[in-house]
Design a protein around this motif. Structure first.
Motif, PDB file in Angstrom:
ATOM      1  N   GLN A   1       0.755  -1.466   0.294  1.00 53.38           N
ATOM      2  CA  GLN A   1       0.314  -0.007   0.017  1.00 53.38           C
ATOM      3  C   GLN A   1       0.865   1.679  -0.023  1.00 53.38           C
ATOM      4  O   GLN A   1       0.405   2.329  -0.304  1.00 53.38           O
ATOM      5  N   ILE A   2       2.456   1.931   0.895  1.00 49.42           N
ATOM      6  CA  ILE A   2       3.736   2.105   0.749  1.00 49.42           C
ATOM      7  C   ILE A   2       3.900   2.562  -0.529  1.00 49.42           C
ATOM      8  O   ILE A   2       3.691   3.431  -1.392  1.00 49.42           O
TER       9      ILE A   2
ATOM     10  N   ARG B   1       3.307   1.327  -6.753  1.00 49.26           N
ATOM     11  CA  ARG B   1       3.089   1.654  -8.793  1.00 49.26           C
ATOM     12  C   ARG B   1       4.552   2.832  -8.094  1.00 49.26           C
ATOM     13  O   ARG B   1       4.355   2.763  -7.395  1.00 49.26           O
TER      14      ARG B   1
ATOM     15  N   HIS C   1       9.031   5.192   6.779  1.00 47.23           N
ATOM     16  CA  HIS C   1       8.015   4.123   6.446  1.00 47.23           C
ATOM     17  C   HIS C   1       7.947   3.286   7.850  1.00 47.23           C
ATOM     18  O   HIS C   1       7.572   2.547   8.104  1.00 47.23           O
TER      19      HIS C   1
ATOM     20  N   VAL D   1      -7.323  -1.021   0.179  1.00 48.92           N
ATOM     21  CA  VAL D   1      -7.009  -0.022   1.469  1.00 48.92           C
ATOM     22  C   VAL D   1      -7.347  -0.463   2.871  1.00 48.92           C
ATOM     23  O   VAL D   1      -8.388  -0.987   3.178  1.00 48.92           O
TER      24      VAL D   1
ATOM     25  N   ILE E   1       3.421   9.063   6.422  1.00 47.74           N
ATOM     26  CA  ILE E   1       4.626   9.406   5.680  1.00 47.74           C
ATOM     27  C   ILE E   1       4.135  10.136   4.531  1.00 47.74           C
ATOM     28  O   ILE E   1       3.945   9.849   3.713  1.00 47.74           O
ATOM     29  N   HIS E   2       3.637  11.410   4.438  1.00 50.53           N
ATOM     30  CA  HIS E   2       3.563  12.427   3.115  1.00 50.53           C
ATOM     31  C   HIS E   2       5.117  12.854   3.170  1.00 50.53           C
ATOM     32  O   HIS E   2       6.467  12.676   3.947  1.00 50.53           O
TER      33      HIS E   2
ATOM     34  N   PRO F   1       2.805  10.796  -1.914  1.00 52.17           N
ATOM     35  CA  PRO F   1       2.125  10.530  -1.456  1.00 52.17           C
ATOM     36  C   PRO F   1       2.375   9.475  -0.710  1.00 52.17           C
ATOM     37  O   PRO F   1       3.386   8.928  -0.438  1.00 52.17           O
ATOM     38  N   PRO F   2       1.870   9.500   0.900  1.00 52.96           N
ATOM     39  CA  PRO F   2       2.257   8.452   1.748  1.00 52.96           C
ATOM     40  C   PRO F   2       1.688   6.894   1.587  1.00 52.96           C
ATOM     41  O   PRO F   2       2.339   6.017   2.263  1.00 52.96           O
ATOM     42  N   HIS F   3       1.130   6.664   0.416  1.00 56.82           N
ATOM     43  CA  HIS F   3       0.556   5.387  -0.018  1.00 56.82           C
ATOM     44  C   HIS F   3       0.351   6.222  -1.359  1.00 56.82           C
ATOM     45  O   HIS F   3      -0.745   6.970  -1.801  1.00 56.82           O
ATOM     46  N   THR F   4       0.514   5.009  -1.767  1.00 53.35           N
ATOM     47  CA  THR F   4       0.111   5.303  -3.602  1.00 53.35           C
ATOM     48  C   THR F   4      -1.195   4.899  -3.839  1.00 53.35           C
ATOM     49  O   THR F   4      -1.562   5.303  -5.179  1.00 53.35           O
ATOM     50  N   GLY F   5      -2.067   4.093  -3.014  1.00 56.25           N
ATOM     51  CA  GLY F   5      -3.507   3.217  -3.672  1.00 56.25           C
ATOM     52  C   GLY F   5      -4.228   4.408  -2.737  1.00 56.25           C
ATOM     53  O   GLY F   5      -3.931   5.852  -2.591  1.00 56.25           O
ATOM     54  N   THR F   6      -5.444   4.407  -2.848  1.00 54.51           N
ATOM     55  CA  THR F   6      -6.168   5.615  -2.188  1.00 54.51           C
ATOM     56  C   THR F   6      -6.358   5.697  -0.677  1.00 54.51           C
ATOM     57  O   THR F   6      -5.731   3.956  -0.292  1.00 54.51           O
ATOM     58  N   ASN F   7      -7.107   5.680   0.043  1.00 53.67           N
ATOM     59  CA  ASN F   7      -6.790   5.509   1.453  1.00 53.67           C
ATOM     60  C   ASN F   7      -9.003   6.197   1.770  1.00 53.67           C
ATOM     61  O   ASN F   7      -9.594   6.933   1.275  1.00 53.67           O
ATOM     62  N   TYR F   8      -9.432   5.599   2.854  1.00 54.37           N
ATOM     63  CA  TYR F   8     -10.348   6.739   4.014  1.00 54.37           C
ATOM     64  C   TYR F   8     -10.449   8.162   2.900  1.00 54.37           C
ATOM     65  O   TYR F   8     -11.583   8.730   2.784  1.00 54.37           O
ATOM     66  N   LEU F   9      -9.777   8.635   3.678  1.00 55.00           N
ATOM     67  CA  LEU F   9     -10.061  10.112   3.276  1.00 55.00           C
ATOM     68  C   LEU F   9      -9.695  10.981   2.021  1.00 55.00           C
ATOM     69  O   LEU F   9     -10.106  11.830   2.137  1.00 55.00           O
TER      70      LEU F   9
ATOM     71  N   MET G   1     -12.640  12.535   1.642  1.00 55.66           N
ATOM     72  CA  MET G   1     -12.780  14.407   1.435  1.00 55.66           C
ATOM     73  C   MET G   1     -12.737  14.580   0.229  1.00 55.66           C
ATOM     74  O   MET G   1     -12.222  16.197   0.008  1.00 55.66           O
TER      75      MET G   1
END
Ligand SMILES: Nc1nc2c(c(=O)[nH]1)N[C@H]1C(S)=C(S)[C@@H](COP(=O)(O)OP(=O)(O)OC[C@H]3O[C@@H](n4cnc5c(=O)[nH]c(N)nc54)[C@H](O)[C@@H]3O)O[C@H]1N2
Ligand SMILES: Nc1nc2c(c(=O)[nH]1)N[C@H]1C(S)=C(S)[C@@H](COP(=O)(O)OP(=O)(O)OC[C@H]3O[C@@H](n4cnc5c(=O)[nH]c(N)nc54)[C@H](O)[C@@H]3O)O[C@H]1N2
Ligand code: SF4
Ligand code: SF4
Ligand code: SF4
Ligand code: SF4
Ligand code: SF4
Ligand SMILES: [Mo]
Lengths: 945, 247, 291
Positions: free
Chosen positions: A799-800, A803, B25, B54, B61-62, C208-216, C220
């Motif tokens: 998830q991190i 891609r 991370h 998901v 971490i941004h 971004p912190p994750h390449t997929g999507t998330n709840y936020l 939002m």
């Protein structure tokens, strides 16, 4: 206010903690595996944290380490031995028993051993059991064994060992506690993942300065105080320019150079001499230095010698000058002036001057002293330890280029000129290093059917005589290691095995036996070509590479290309040893080694690969694997670890030896050794005495300690090789001296590249492709939260990084009119990929890059066929060929360093173009059939609710 | 329980050092690992091996790129979890009382058995610190590892949040920000720690230590090196003299 | 914000339902018996239907009762309590009208006030959110109440009131759109305040912190939805004000036309409510470099 809920702030944490070693990467951190009894009463791994007592990580873990639970539960785990039923590459298999698997393997291998053992090529990936796997290959008798170092970082390792008897990598470290200026060249993550992060944290806490030299400013380079966004492939030139500035200002440690390096050794100056360029020796073949007091050459290690850096001497009609004079002459040349290199390196001259000044200032004006007397190998007593608090670290950014070996040498030269190796505040070795290059074995390739090989496969050559050549001068090894193509290829060339075997050059093989290397995907150059070679058939319809045996733990891309699969366990399910004979867990202050042990029982029909080799070795009757009565010698790898002796008293594990486990280093095998390790937290450690902590190559206290521990048989002090004689010997041969001569087509290249002093030349690809057509450099970096291809099967980690975009610098972004969400077509001299792009400003303006090994083949890793890894993820490997573009001489040269054979991943040149978004990243390959069942939809991982 | 306490005995929170976060991370998965196995429902992952995975995470971490007026762009890794705000809007919006701020230490928690999964608290949080669990459908947020920091079953030194314990570069610190004498408060004072989005009026407890200045000129420290000589011959002369001096 | 169907339906229908109850409570129209039953039935269907739709949005609707507990601080809780109170009061009031034919006026006034209060509470769920600058303004409750009154007056056949309401609502909605467009910028929350990195230079989201999507992100950040905002505003405006106004005021009165006007208004409100959510940008988007 209503009442706030009562919560249990002191819940039960776990039922048991088992301490072992992480293997989510090769950093070897210590882990505490918290075990809980599940609802079914079975004790399961519930939570993994770092082991605070462990020397490597002192309690911390990286993202991968903490996600280990998801690796151990991954749906991609192989379940049983398999034999191929469909065509190679399709992924159709039938599960079989271990007995059947061994029968098949033995039916292929036994005849080979009896007739032509070299027809087995056994290559392993990034495992930590090379001392064992090579032992097996040696017993089998094939010369064709190596691990992955050749495509990884052999330049770094070999340059370090040849120059100073040890390398960065995980064999040495900056003196994190004392260094004041730390320069990092070309590192995104490295093997020492956690130690580097911990070290950076310590430096920052102390206010020490960190400088990152890297075309890309992420991770470590993002936190660096200063960023040098160098043009890829030009570090050598930059470093030599720093050396130029330092020499010119006299800012080098002359005392250190005179005492501890071959700077004072005398080099033959006469072009007519057969010894031209070699160091003057005494009758015992020992290096001579010019003694300033006695005004005569004397052996370098004489107790009262005063080596003179400025000496010269005429002997038997030949004139000699010190190495240092060569160094001064070479690098004081204006060719290395900052103004001359600035444009090539993409670094303003002013900046190079500034950096040189800062380095000099820190090394010499901020020198540190430790009140610790010590005695050197000449018997000279020193009342303190003087430190030059400048340290360096480097990795593949400088080594994975075709000029990498010389660049790594240049960096070591810089360190040594500053006197900052093995001194407080500088760079420190970790046991078993330091170790002179000369006491490493030389390569062995003596094949006799039915017999073991005549010695270890890999080693360090010191001249043409040590090459692994057949009588006709052709390479003895399938990967052409230790041949004129790349004479000092200390780690072999795994990346050339498949293509050489396919081409039958230098000869054909029968069985390719691979372990833990995803060769059909991310670890190969020319990935599509490799898949084709693996499936190619000859006129008779037989596969060109007739048989492939492969051991993997997971459903990787490579699995589909094997005929027989030996399924491995996960790292929590097996014995391993992280040995002083191999790549131990030592620190600069201590020697240390560690184990893995089965903290959970496998729930599948799998076996630790090393244990399978014990079985297979016995079945083949390999010496060392059977008892005198022919019965199996080692029940499994755990048994081997405890009972095997390399030499009397020396075994895979150094700790808890002898009866009762009281001995460290040397001692009889101890049947309770593994238990002792487990009780001790999975590792063993022996501190280096205070007096022996620095100056180790020359410090008698260290040398004696190392002998006691069994690292050496006798004290082996040495001086650093600023002037590399082995290189000069090859160069000399290329100049026509001696009777072992290189083939004509390689002569010039050897003369040009094997300079005994560090040089810089442009990466080969730059000289072979039209750089006007391919103006851009393309690189990869390791993401800290992923380990090559393995991370994608991990539900948390993917998830991190699910891609990977191609990051494009501002100038190229604007020139091409890119906007967010766009795709670009990236073309090299070898191929084309079409991939998503993203903008990055903190990037060298001629460089694009992406994360390594995120792209996946459809059908692999138990991922959905529409997984983003397979539809938007991509590999740069499709653009990189294992051979260089043709240069018109009818030959295709390997895309490797000419000295070590290190794969030149980062020489890649490309062009880019904005294109309409395709349905998925290109090239796309048809899915392979998954050998494991479909993964569950959701994961709610919790042992006990 | 939705009203906020007027005051809390302690203000426990995190201090995050943006100068040294390398963006690894590690804290993300350590957090996921601990909190999956401990407080409340496991942090689930939906479509874990599929096309659109998901999962719920309590810490992310941004990374940002910052372009100064002069000099090269900088990259800053930016960890973000609940800031345990003093004026936590996520708490006051909660219709069920599931969200609350503890009086003893100021930790903002969700009582999962009361949560109806309306999501309003996540809307109210400016920082994106709350995520609805995709499978369990209850609101998830950083617990400040309330089940570690007081846990008698853990050795004293381990009574700190999982993310702090694991951070390899020591970019995360835990302590009482209400006590000016605590290590974290001193660190914040020394390094000029800041609130995120102060204009939102949330009064976050967690503090961020800004990155130290980067790419500063270095020649102030060490002026250009003066050559000992301009020609190679001169160099040998210098060498001889210097060696003499060294003895 | 994610324009979730359940929430759009909830706010639209319950707004209309409680709007109707306002008028019924005030005795406009003065109905009793079967007619009263019909009016009340429609109002209750809308109000209760809306409320039920809102529970579809919940992760744990079975625990919905807990939501009544926090009326002291939570607008969502207040809304629930007020809605229930309104429905109870109006049930009494309605029962008297339907079965006894009597109008207990004070009860009707109370019910009307509670109805307005409910609508206000609903609006405050959104208006209270500083995190969504577009909503965080007194115009949000004003508009919600305006919608309720307009829809209620239409449904209650209060044409003389409905026509001016339509005009005022239309103007108000236009003004709110106008003002709302600037409010994020005026809120003072920026990438620089979100990251506190503005002192170094211009801030841009990198990875971004994750390449997929998330709840936020799904909840939002709705960039895609906002691409169609321009035409949708015109459609919403036309359907909810212009068309009903034409049908009721310009054309000669006819029940069918009146019904059409109500339906058109309803459709318009649904579209504008979709826009209310889709156009709203949450400050958390700043961390993702998206809004
Ligand atoms: N473009 C590009 N390509 C590169 C590089 C680059 O920088 N850029 N780097 C190169 C370098 S340095 C390297 S080292 C290679 C790495 O490339 P590989 O060595 O191929 O690395 P992995 O992808 O980790 O593959 C190792 C295989 O080991 C398997 N494996 C994992 N754990 C176990 C286990 O416990 N037992 C067994 N038997 N198998 C296991 C995995 O499933 C996987 O199939 O990639 C090279 N490729
Ligand atoms: N998390 C994680 N850790 C790993 C691995 C992993 O896959 N994941 N793999 C392990 C393995 S097998 C290896 S070999 C090591 C490798 O560890 P690293 O050496 O850190 O490997 P890379 O990520 O390839 O990083 C190469 C770096 O060099 C830079 N670079 C490229 N060309 C140049 C150049 O010409 N000059 C300079 N100065 N820089 C340059 C790139 O930008 C990049 O930052 O990591 C090991 N550790
Ligand atoms: S660096 Fe991470 S993955 Fe590698 S051994 Fe250490 S904890 Fe494990
Ligand atoms: S573990 Fe530490 S360094 Fe790594 S991302 Fe988290 S805060 Fe940053
Ligand atoms: S950060 Fe968000 S979730 Fe945490 S207390 Fe503040 S508002 Fe609430
Ligand atoms: S989601 Fe749960 S915690 Fe959040 S506001 Fe709703 S009920 Fe409260
Ligand atoms: S304090 Fe605990 S819950 Fe919060 S982010 Fe850190 S590990 Fe996660
Ligand atoms: Mo590697």
């Amino acid at each position: 206010m209503t009442q706030q809920p009562q919560i249990d702030t002191s819940p039960h944490v776990s039922d048991e903690v088992r301490k072992t070693t992480c293997y989510m990467c090769a950093c070897r951190c210590g882990i505490n595996v918290h075990m809980k009894d599940g609802p079914d009463g079975k004790r399961q791994a519930a939570y993994i944290e770092g082991n605070r007592d462990h020397p490597v990580n002192r309690g911390v873990l990286c993202a991968k380490g903490s996600a280990g639970i998801m690796q151990v539960n991954a749906p991609s785990r192989l379940r049983a031995p398999m034999k191929r039923t469909g065509p190679r590459g399709s992924g159709t298999f039938e599960e079989i028993s271990w007995d059947e698997a061994y029968d098949i393997a033995a039916s292929w291998l036994k005849p080979l051993r009896e007739t032509a053992p070299e027809k087995l090529a056994f290559f392993t990936g990034r495992d930590q059991s090379q001392s064992f796997t090579s032992y097996w290959a040696q017993a089998f008798g094939t010369p064709n064994y190596a691990a992955h170092g050749g495509f990884c970082s052999v330049n770094m390792a070999a340059a370090g060992i040849y120059t100073m008897g040890g390398a960065f990598w995980e064999f040495g470290q900056p003196d994190w506690e004392r260094t004041k200026l730390f320069m990092l060249f070309g590192v995104a993550e490295d093997h020492d993942s956690n130690p580097i992060k911990m070290g950076l944290g310590r430096l920052k806490a102390r206010g020490a300065r960190v400088i990152g030299v890297n075309p890309i400013r992420t991770g470590y380079n993002a936190v660096a105080d200063n960023w040098v966004g160098i043009t890829p492939g030009t570090d050598g030139l930059f470093i030599l320019s720093l050396i130029h500035c330092l020499l010119k200002a006299g800012k080098v440690d002359l005392d250190y150079l005179a005492r501890y390096t071959n700077a004072a050794c005398l080099v033959n100056e006469d072009p007519a001499s057969p010894e031209f360029g070699l160091i003057l020796k005494d009758d015992d073949g020992r290096d001579l230095v010019w003694d300033r007091k006695e005004k005569r050459p004397r052996c370098f290690d004489k107790p009262d010698v005063t080596p003179d850096l400025s000496g010269s001497w005429r002997n038997a009609g030949y004139s000699h000058r010190t190495v240092f004079q060569h160094i001064a002459e070479k690098y004081l040349s204006d060719d290395f002036a900052p103004e001359a290199v600035a444009e090539t390196c993409g670094i303003p001259a002013k900046r190079i001057h500034e950096l040189a000044a800062l380095i000099a200032h820190t090394a010499f004006e901020e020198a540190i002293e430790i009140d610790q007397p010590w005695t050197d190998f000449r018997g000279v007593k020193h009342d303190k330890m003087i430190g030059r608090p400048v340290s360096f670290h480097a990795m593949r950014g400088i080594s994975a280029h075709s000029n990498g070996f010389q660049t790594c040498r240049a960096l070591h030269l810089l360190q040594i000129l500053l006197g900052s190796v093995e001194v407080p505040g500088g760079f420190r070795f970790k046991p078993p290093y330091p170790k002179p290059a000369t006491i490493h074995p030389k390569p062995h390739y003596g094949v006799k059917p039915g017999q073991p090989l005549d010695g270890p496969h890999l080693g360090f050559v010191h001249g043409p005589d040590d090459l692994a050549l057949k009588d006709d001068g052709t390479p003895a090894r399938i990967d052409k290691a230790f041949s004129w193509d790349n004479p000092m290829s200390a780690h072999g060339l795994m990346h050339m095995v498949i293509s050489n075997a396919h081409a039958g050059d230098p000869y054909k093989i029968d069985t390719l036996f691979l372990y833990m290397a995803n060769m059909a995907w991310n670890s190969s150059m020319n990935t599509a070509g490799t898949m084709k070679m693996l499936t190619d058939t000859d006129e008779s319809g037989e596969y060109v590479i007739p048989r492939i045996i492969y051991s993997d733990a997971y459903s990787s891309e490579m699995v589909a290309y094997a005929d027989l699969i030996l399924p491995d366990t996960t790292y929590l399910e097996r014995h391993d040893c992280i040995s002083l004979l191999d790549r131990p867990i030592s620190e600069a202050e201590a020697a240390a080694d560690a184990i893995r042990w089965p903290v959970v029982e496998p729930d599948r029909n799998v076996k630790g690969f090393q244990s399978a080799l014990c079985d297979l070795g016995a079945k083949l009757g390999l010496p060392g694997f059977v008892n005198d009565d022919g019965s199996q010698k080692y029940a499994d790898y755990g048994d081997y670890i405890q009972s095997h002796e390399r030499k009397p008293g020396i075994g895979p594990l150094a700790g808890f030896r002898g009866a009762g486990g009281t001995k460290g280093g040397r001692g009889d095998p101890n049947p309770d050794q593994i238990k002792a390790y487990i009780d001790n937290g999975g590792f063993w450690l022996s501190h280096i005495p205070q007096e022996a902590q620095f100056f180790k190559p020359w410090n008698m206290a260290y040398q004696n300690w190392a002998v006691d521990l069994g690292l050496f048989d006798k004290p082996s002090p040495y001086i650093f090789s600023l002037w590399s004689e082995p290189m000069r010997r090859f160069q000399l041969a290329a100049e026509g001296h001696g009777d072992r001569q290189p083939p004509e087509h390689l002569r010039q290249r050897i003369r040009d590249t094997m300079d005994p002093l560090p040089i810089w030349y442009p990466p080969f690809e730059d000289t072979l492709v039209d750089t006007a057509e391919y103006p851009i450099h393309a690189l990869t970096q390791r993401p800290m939260a992923m380990y090559h291809s393995w991370g994608s099967q991990n539900a948390w980690l993917r998830q991190i990084h699910g891609r990977n975009p191609l990051y494009v610098p501002t100038r190229i972004w604007q020139e091409n009119g890119f906007t967010d969400g766009d795709w670009g077509k990236l073309t090299s001299a070898h191929g084309t990929i079409t991939v998503p792009v993203a903008h990055m400003a903190a990037l060298n303006e001629n460089t694009v890059w992406t994360w390594n090994a995120i792209g996946k083949r459809k059908g692999a890793w138990a991922l959905d066929k529409d997984a983003p890894e397979a539809t938007r993820g991509f590999l740069l490997n499709h653009l990189i060929h294992e051979l260089l573009p043709p240069k018109g001489d009818g030959l295709r040269w390997s895309n490797s360093d000419p000295i070590t054979g290190q794969a030149a991943w980062f020489d890649l040149r490309v062009k880019i173009e904005r294109v309409a978004a395709p349905a998925e990243a290109q090239p796309a390959f048809p899915p392979i059939k998954s050998p494991v069942p479909k993964a569950p939809a959701n994961v709610t991982q919790k042992v006990r609710q | 329980m939705t009203t906020l306490p007027n005051q809390t005995e302690k203000k426990l929170g995190l201090v995050i050092d943006l100068d040294i976060c390398v963006g690894c991370h590690a804290c993300v998965t350590a957090c996921k690992g601990w909190n999956t196995e401990n407080y409340g429902a496991p942090l689930a992952d939906k479509d874990a091996y599929g096309a659109e995975p998901v999962g719920s995470f309590l810490n992310r971490i941004h990374s940002f790129e910052v372009q100064p007026e002069t000099g090269p762009a900088q990259l800053i890794h930016f960890p973000k979890s609940c800031l345990h705000c003093e004026d936590a809007p996520c708490v006051t919006v909660c219709p069920t009382g599931a969200s609350y701020k503890r009086t003893e230490d100021g930790i903002v928690l969700v009582n999962e058995t009361d949560c109806i999964g309306c999501g309003l608290c996540a809307w109210a949080c400016p920082y994106g610190a709350r995520e609805m669990d995709p499978v369990e459908k209850v609101m998830k947020k950083c617990t400040l590892c309330v089940d570690r920091i007081y846990n008698d079953n853990l050795p004293e030194e381990d009574r700190q949040p999982a993310c702090v314990r694991t951070c390899p570069s020591n970019a995360r610190h835990f302590g009482d920000l209400g006590d000016p004498g605590s290590d974290v408060s001193k660190l914040v004072a020394a390094r000029g720690g800041v609130d995120l989005m102060p204009e939102q009026g949330t009064k976050p407890v967690n503090q961020y230590l800004p990155p130290r200045p980067k790419d500063e000129e270095i020649d102030v420290l060490a002026p250009f090196l003066a050559p000992v000589t301009e020609d190679p011959k001169g160099f040998l002369g210098w060498l001889g003299k210097t060696l003499e001096r060294l003895g | 914000m994610h324009p979730a169907r359940s929430i759009i339906i909830f706010t639209t229908l319950s707004g209309l339902g409680f709007g109707m109850l306002v008028f019924l409570g005030l005795g406009m129209p003065r109905v009793t018996g079967g007619t009263a039953f019909a009016f009340f039935a429609i109002a209750y269907l809308l109000a209760v239907g809306g409320l039920l739709a809102s529970t579809l949005h919940l992760g744990h609707p079975e625990r919905a009762l807990k939501a009544f507990s926090q009326w002291r601080s939570s607008w969502l809780s207040r809304e629930g309590c007020l809605a229930v109170a309104t429905l109870l009061v109006m049930a009494l009031y309605g029962a008297a009208l339907v079965f006894a034919g009597t109008r207990i006026a004070p009860l009707g006034w109370l019910g009307a006030a509670l109805s307005l209060g409910t609508v206000y509470a609903t609006s405050m769920i959104y208006a209270q959110l500083k995190t969504v600058p577009r909503w965080n303004h007194w115009t949000t409750p004003a508009l919600f109440i305006g919608y309720a009154l307009t829809g209620g007056s239409l449904l209650c056949g209060q044409i003389s009131l409905a026509v001016p309401f339509l005009v005022v609502l239309g103007a108000a909605q236009l003004a709110v759109w106008q003002m709302g467009d600037k409010r994020f910028a005026h809120s003072g929350t920026t990438m620089a305040t979100a990251t506190q990195l503005g002192g170094i230079g211009a801030v841009r989201a990198f990875e971004p912190p994750h390449t997929g999507t998330n709840y936020l992100m799904t909840e939002m950040i709705h960039i895609v939805a906002r691409r169609h905002v321009g035409p949708l505003r015109i459609i919403a405006f036309a359907l909810m004000t212009i068309l009903p106004w034409l049908l009721l005021f310009v054309l000669p009165f006819h029940h069918l036309l009146a019904a059409l006007a109500v339906l058109s208004h309803l459709a318009g409100v649904l579209v504008s409510r979709w826009l209310f959510f889709a156009e709203a940008e949450h400050v958390v988007g700043l961390y993702y470099g998206k809004r």
